[in-house]
Design a protein around this motif. Sequence first.
Motif, short mmCIF file in Angstrom:
data_model
loop_
_atom_site.label_atom_id
_atom_site.label_comp_id
_atom_site.label_asym_id
_atom_site.label_seq_id
_atom_site.Cartn_x
_atom_site.Cartn_y
_atom_site.Cartn_z
N ARG A 127 -6.71 -6.40 1.15
CA ARG A 127 -5.29 -6.10 1.34
C ARG A 127 -4.43 -7.21 0.71
N THR A 130 -4.50 -6.84 -3.06
CA THR A 130 -3.70 -5.68 -3.48
C THR A 130 -2.22 -5.97 -3.40
N ALA A 136 -7.67 -3.82 -6.96
CA ALA A 136 -7.59 -2.38 -7.14
C ALA A 136 -7.37 -1.69 -5.80
N ALA A 137 -6.65 -0.57 -5.84
CA ALA A 137 -6.37 0.20 -4.61
C ALA A 137 -7.65 0.76 -4.02
N THR A 138 -8.59 1.14 -4.90
CA THR A 138 -9.84 1.71 -4.39
C THR A 138 -10.65 0.69 -3.61
N THR A 139 -10.53 -0.60 -4.00
CA THR A 139 -11.26 -1.65 -3.27
C THR A 139 -10.75 -1.74 -1.83
N GLU A 141 -9.24 0.69 -0.12
CA GLU A 141 -9.63 1.90 0.61
C GLU A 141 -11.08 1.82 1.06
N THR A 142 -11.95 1.29 0.21
CA THR A 142 -13.36 1.14 0.58
C THR A 142 -13.53 0.19 1.75
N GLU A 144 -11.32 -0.58 4.06
CA GLU A 144 -10.80 0.03 5.29
C GLU A 144 -11.76 1.09 5.83
#
Length: 399
Positions: A127, A130, A136-139, A141-142, A144
């Motif tokens: 977070r 980001t 990266a946003a995908t990192t 999301e993973t 979380e």
Amino acid sequence: MFKRLFIAIVLLGLVVGGIVWFKYFREQMIAQVLGGMVPAPVPVNAETVVPVTWKPGIDAVGTAISAQGVDLAIESSGLIREVRFTSNEDVTEGQQLLQIDDESEKASLAAATASLSLALAEASRARTLTDRGVGAATTLETAEAQVESARAEMARVQTSLDHKKLTAPFAGVIGIPQVEIGQYVSPGQIYATLQDLSRMRVDFSVPEQQIAALALGGSVSVASEVGGYRATGRITGIEPRVDPNTRMVSVRAEVENPSGLLLPGQFLRVSVALPEEQGVIAVPQTAVASSLYGDTIYVIRKGDEADDPEVRKVEQLFVKVGRRSGDRIEVVEGLKAGDEIVTSGQNRLTQGARVKIDNSVSLTPAQGADPAPRPEATPEAQPGTEPAAEPATQPAPAE
């Protein structure tokens, strides 16, 4: 020769004729003596028929069921480490009763806690990166998703750990332990029974002909065969169908049991109280004689004995009987108020027999006055009879 034969025949005829005449004379004298004999009057118990206040009811047999009662079962397999209750102990809601070995679950919980801490740290770093625009946003999301997965795993392990600690679902009296320390148990195995004895349910059945007399909230009285338990309660449920095999309707009532005398599964006599009826003709059951021709009652009429005014005559009347309550039976047809009836001693009577009333001796129940007495219930709901004019006690039944 002929003369001697004639004389013999004449003498034989005289002897035979004398014998015949003597037999006829004897029978005539016996009949004359017996015809002049008057049998002594038969002593009987009697009672005057009066209209009474009838308290009808429906009698049934029921089974006691605790309002809250369960068989406690094992939720998870393992070795029992502790049994924290004794037989017939009063337990409270949430009290721990059993402890199953949970070392493996505790280790799994520690691992799940560590995994959750690591997932939270990874999510926090992702977070931060980001937010600075270098991640990266995908990192994020993973990271979380891994946090949520770790939390779910921790909840699963905690649930498994909780299943190793068995507690009471409600307050009550617990039964005999069915397991021992060190015993391996599997899910579903019963380890004790827990019963709340403060309130009890009573399940019973009544014939379909009496469905219309039942109503939710109706008063019932129950009595046990042992222990002297008596209580009143209310109908809480009526099955909305008739059993096609027995033609009976299942009914449930609820009664209080503060003393704990009533136990689940116990046999009970149940009486459903119905509205009182005024002016009912009811007589002792011993006054009614039943036969293939019908039911009869001996009614005492005025005698024709001038020398003894206490001697009366009886008339045998056919009657139509109805409901029974205690030692009384309803007479629908054949009697009227004011008739004096025989309540015992009628087994020696015939139509027109002479009787003498003697109520000094009454037949006791031990002698067979009431071969199938209705069980007593609490005074508030016990069906029976009492005079409409005043609450006088019923006369004692006689043979």
